[in-house]
Write a protein that holds these residues in place. Structure first.
Motif, PDB file in Angstrom:
ATOM      1  N   ASN A   1       2.509   1.921  -3.271  1.00 21.28           N
ATOM      2  CA  ASN A   1       1.544   2.388  -4.260  1.00 21.28           C
ATOM      3  C   ASN A   1       1.275   3.881  -4.090  1.00 21.28           C
ATOM      4  OD1 ASN A   1      -0.419   2.646  -6.148  1.00 21.28           O
ATOM      5  ND2 ASN A   1      -1.824   1.163  -5.253  1.00 21.28           N
ATOM      6  N   HIS A   2       0.918   4.313  -2.885  1.00 16.11           N
ATOM      7  CA  HIS A   2       0.549   5.724  -2.791  1.00 16.11           C
ATOM      8  C   HIS A   2       1.728   6.652  -2.595  1.00 16.11           C
ATOM      9  CE1 HIS A   2       0.777   5.990   1.552  1.00 16.11           C
ATOM     10  NE2 HIS A   2       0.105   4.884   1.639  1.00 16.11           N
ATOM     11  N   SER A   3       2.875   6.151  -2.104  1.00 14.65           N
ATOM     12  CA  SER A   3       3.990   7.077  -1.880  1.00 14.65           C
ATOM     13  C   SER A   3       5.074   7.027  -2.947  1.00 14.65           C
ATOM     14  CB  SER A   3       4.662   6.806  -0.537  1.00 14.65           C
ATOM     15  OG  SER A   3       3.771   7.013   0.510  1.00 14.65           O
TER      16      SER A   3
ATOM     17  N   GLY B   1       4.571   5.429  -6.183  1.00 11.82           N
ATOM     18  CA  GLY B   1       4.058   5.176  -7.530  1.00 11.82           C
ATOM     19  C   GLY B   1       4.330   3.766  -8.036  1.00 11.82           C
TER      20      GLY B   1
ATOM     21  N   GLU C   1       0.334  15.368 -12.083  1.00 13.41           N
ATOM     22  CA  GLU C   1      -0.015  14.001 -12.503  1.00 13.41           C
ATOM     23  C   GLU C   1      -0.718  13.997 -13.849  1.00 13.41           C
ATOM     24  OE1 GLU C   1      -2.204  12.140  -9.337  1.00 13.41           O
ATOM     25  OE2 GLU C   1      -0.357  11.566  -8.270  1.00 13.41           O
TER      26      GLU C   1
ATOM     27  N   GLU D   1       3.465   7.486   7.931  1.00 15.59           N
ATOM     28  CA  GLU D   1       3.391   8.731   7.167  1.00 15.59           C
ATOM     29  C   GLU D   1       3.556   9.942   8.063  1.00 15.59           C
ATOM     30  OE1 GLU D   1       0.696   8.856   3.783  1.00 15.59           O
ATOM     31  OE2 GLU D   1       0.150   6.805   4.335  1.00 15.59           O
TER      32      GLU D   1
ATOM     33  N   ASN E   1       7.285  17.272  -4.658  1.00 18.05           N
ATOM     34  CA  ASN E   1       6.851  15.945  -4.263  1.00 18.05           C
ATOM     35  C   ASN E   1       8.053  15.010  -4.329  1.00 18.05           C
ATOM     36  OD1 ASN E   1       4.291  15.031  -3.563  1.00 18.05           O
ATOM     37  ND2 ASN E   1       4.142  13.811  -5.425  1.00 18.05           N
TER      38      ASN E   1
ATOM     39  N   SER F   1      -9.099  16.093  -2.962  1.00 13.19           N
ATOM     40  CA  SER F   1      -8.471  15.046  -2.158  1.00 13.19           C
ATOM     41  C   SER F   1      -6.939  15.113  -2.218  1.00 13.19           C
ATOM     42  CB  SER F   1      -8.942  13.668  -2.608  1.00 13.19           C
ATOM     43  OG  SER F   1      -8.409  13.361  -3.876  1.00 13.19           O
ATOM     44  N   LYS F   2      -6.388  15.783  -3.193  1.00 11.47           N
ATOM     45  CA  LYS F   2      -4.929  15.859  -3.315  1.00 11.47           C
ATOM     46  C   LYS F   2      -4.522  17.315  -3.461  1.00 11.47           C
ATOM     47  CE  LYS F   2      -3.916  11.561  -5.831  1.00 11.47           C
ATOM     48  NZ  LYS F   2      -3.393  11.026  -7.096  1.00 11.47           N
TER      49      LYS F   2
ATOM     50  N   LYS G   1       0.833  -1.201   0.000  1.00 16.98           N
ATOM     51  CA  LYS G   1       0.000   0.000   0.000  1.00 16.98           C
ATOM     52  C   LYS G   1       0.872   1.257   0.000  1.00 16.98           C
ATOM     53  CE  LYS G   1      -3.054  -1.349   3.375  1.00 16.98           C
ATOM     54  NZ  LYS G   1      -3.813  -0.958   4.557  1.00 16.98           N
ATOM     55  N   TYR G   2       1.885   1.229   0.843  1.00 12.49           N
ATOM     56  CA  TYR G   2       2.780   2.379   0.967  1.00 12.49           C
ATOM     57  C   TYR G   2       3.482   2.671  -0.369  1.00 12.49           C
ATOM     58  CZ  TYR G   2       7.091   4.835   2.244  1.00 12.49           C
ATOM     59  OH  TYR G   2       8.133   5.720   2.294  1.00 12.49           O
TER      60      TYR G   2
END
Lengths: 467, 467
Positions: free
Chosen positions: A160-162, A164, B20, A359, A287, B11-12, A157-158
């Motif tokens: 994936n969202h952090s 990519g 993105e 996070e 980012n 949300s972002k 999960k990490y």
């Protein structure tokens, strides 16, 4: 050996005293081979102990092969013909210092990316650990050789969202540290024949693992925008080890066109890219740079990540994401190996991550380090003025600092030793000669230096490097 | 790309959404190379966001190399010629099962030496861990590559009074498990040239490490009193891997004359003896058999020990005692490696040992296992009668059970699978063919079977093997 005199004390069981006495006698050559031992009854009487005590001593000597039993429950000294060979020549007196003593106490350690001393909330960690301890039956077992399933799910999960990276928990392998995982990877490739390409300058201790395991390591220039693809194409490397999000040690980001070219090289030559994503969480503006693994539609990237910049390195957990095509071979292999990471720590981390604490911790450290970096850079500028130039791209836990000095590297190292600081040079990370530069390029970690000490640290650096 | 339509959600962060959107457009080939991006001011106006938001998005795209800035702060799509190559052909749909799922639930697992489910007092362990957590500055650091000094001191004391091994803390190397330590040892020898002699039958997963690292492994018969010295002398092995105190898997004790002969072979041929002392604590009558390392006056023995039979294997700590002549080379080597064992667990174990808890724990387990072994053997005798014979020498966590059966090994394995039990055969541990025997020799661990389940376990075994 018809009579044995033993001074029986009361600090050890009697049978152990008898056993040790006879054993030492045999070892020291006081008894000849085949010499009969006193009868059990006779020795028991002589020592005023029970027959059972003597029997136990003889049993132990028999088990260990010092004596042998023959007819009518009599025992004899065994044939120990090699014994004289092993008689100690002299008592060893050795004075190897304990490694702890040899670890010097530095005032400032700029050569290690250790964590800010207030960067982690151990009390919070212990609360999650308390929850992990509640599953006692689980903790009684050897863990999953790939890592505890809960942790692998959280890592997926990490990523994936952090980062990519889209992957399945089953592609993730957990281990105590990156080096253990790479060492296991080493056994999948062919050490006798395969060449591993490495960024030059690059991650010395990563390179080291491959050479320790018999691989030929090929340095490929990567001074500017990362590893030179033309050089790589001319090589017959089976894998390239890179750190695209924040090249170690130059700090460069590998641009998208080069990432694609590197992936294409791997896909076309059947090679792998080992992506070491060691500190990408710490980008202070913008980012974080997404991982190259996220572009890996041809499944050629082995992604290696570690938590040791985010949670203290005394907690030993790293991980690796394997391409589908390596997974079966690797899993077959590690099924013969036990997991190296503590299950308690793995389950604690899984709970900590599931609650969003990781996070929060990253944000917290990013704030601490962003501020430290700002102060460090400003103190370096103040102290060095025109003699120093900072090469920094706003991420990571170190800066490259180029200093105009007439001192040699050796003179600076000696001065550092004297001033009780530890620093490293960019040139330390080259294989072969580093390109000549007018100044000395230092690699300076600021993560473990206290913000309130930055002024003192910069002054001591100046004293070391310039004066 | 003069107009961009983005549905901004909340949300972002806005800049991430813009970044993105453009990045995905570039990756999907919606934009040509060198195509100009909208001006910052223009896009900000079109999206009703601030100029700073667009600037941040463009900065990020620049950092990653998707766009390049040229004259007069205009940005252009970078040349990403390899991109089409990487366009995903189709969405991967993979169904690799998670390893946890593939681990079957056995009613009885006779193939693994896991601990008795009530064999460890976690509450007590956690109290010592609480004390270990009090040294926060220590836990913020990378630990000693050899292991925490306190733990190495405790291990040296333990080896001295429990295993007859006199050594210094500085000769001890701690690691997460035995395999990691052996893998590191592998890098000290020469994989291309060196031969490692192994007891046959022997410790399969130990053998495996050497073959994984490219060594030639030579099986040496050791059916009766341990490894055959004459065979060994004829070989050109550089090391012999043995388990003298309780040979795995036969259970034999290597007698003193053979120990001396083995040590003499090593001293004369410049080879090493790797002594795997994996469960010598569990001897149910008499004293534990002292380690061979205690006789090693010529400094040829590498002693390997583990705590994973004494404290739960989810806590990952093993150790190795190196001869003086290997120490410097090994320490130089591991200075490039980080420690694999958790510092928290190392310090907890050191405190636990210093308080005498480890010895209490060993006594406690010895009592539990002694009783379990007694019941297990008696239930096996009851269930199998004349069809089964126990080969047991009163130590360890398993017995060798020889059964008269007409079933083949494969038939028994299939029946075991069906009956949800796991067992292993002595023949599994041979390299090459195992000697023909009339019966089937099973290796049965009893450590994790509950005493109250022994009757059921023996019946299920009978059903599996005989019926």
């Amino acid at each position: 050996m018809e009579s044995i005199i033993i001074n029986l004390s009361d600090s050890k069981p009697l049978y152990i005293q008898i056993y040790e006495h006879i054993r030492n006698g045999i070892i020291n050559g006081d008894y000849r081979k085949n010499e009969p031992l006193p009868s059990i009854r006779g020795l028991a009487k002589a020592l005023s102990v029970s027959k059972i005590t003597v029997e136990k001593a003889y049993d132990q000597l028999c088990s260990e092969g010092y004596i042998v039993g023959r007819e009518r429950s009599r025992y004899y000294v065994a044939e120990l013909s090699e014994l004289t060979f092993f008689r100690p020549e002299s008592v060893k007196s050795k004075k190897t210092p304990d490694t702890l003593d040899s670890k010097k106490a530095y005032i400032f350690d700029f050569a290690s990316g250790e964590m800010d001393s207030e960067g982690f909330d151990f009390a919070l960690w212990r609360r999650y650990m308390g929850r992990a301890f509640s599953d006692v039956p689980r903790l009684m077992k050897y863990g999953d050789p790939s890592g505890e399933a809960e942790l692998r799910r959280e890592i997926a999960k990490y990523l994936n969202h952090s980062r990519g990276v889209v992957t399945e928990p089953s592609n993730i392998i957990v281990g105590a540290n990156t080096q253990v995982l790479i060492a296991q990877l080493c056994t999948l490739l062919n050490a006798e024949k395969d060449i591993i390409a490495f960024e030059n300058p690059g991650f010395k201790n990563g390179r080291r693992i491959f050479t320790d395991y018999g691989y030929k390591v090929l340095p490929i220039s990567s001074e500017n925008e990362g590893i030179d693809i033309d050089e790589l194409k001319k090589s017959s490397a089976k894998a390239a080890y890179v750190s695209p999000s924040h090249q170690f040690p130059t700090g460069h980001i590998m641009p998208a066109p080069k990432r694609l070219a590197l992936l294409k090289w791997a896909a076309e030559s059947g090679a792998y890219v080992i992506e070491d994503d060691y500190d990408s969480e710490f980008r202070y503006y913008g980012n974080p740079i997404p991982a190259m693994k996220g572009m890996d539609t041809k499944d050629r990237v082995i992604y290696v990540g570690s938590f040791s910049k985010i949670i203290p390195p005394s907690i030993r957990i790293s991980y690796m994401v394997l391409p589908e095509n390596l997974l079966n071979a690797f899993k077959e292999r590690i099924s013969h190996y036990n997991q190296t990471a503590s299950a308690t720590e793995q389950l604690t981390l899984a709970l900590y991550m599931a609650d969003g604490q990781l996070e929060r911790q990253i944000r917290r450290l990013r704030n601490i380090y962003s501020e430290k970096r700002r102060i460090f850079i400003s103190e370096l500028s103040r102290a060095f003025g025109a003699e120093g130039e900072i090469h920094d791209n706003g991420s990571g836990l170190f800066v490259i600092f180029e200093v105009k000095t007439d001192k040699t590297k050796e003179e600076i190292k000696a001065a550092a030793e004297k001033n009780k600081i530890r620093l490293s040079f960019l040139s330390d990370f080259y294989m072969g000669n580093s390109p000549e530069k007018s100044g000395k390029r230092l690699l300076l970690y600021f993560s473990s230096v206290k913000a309130s000490d930055m002024e003192k640290a910069a002054n001591l650096l100046k004293k070391t490097v310039l004066e």
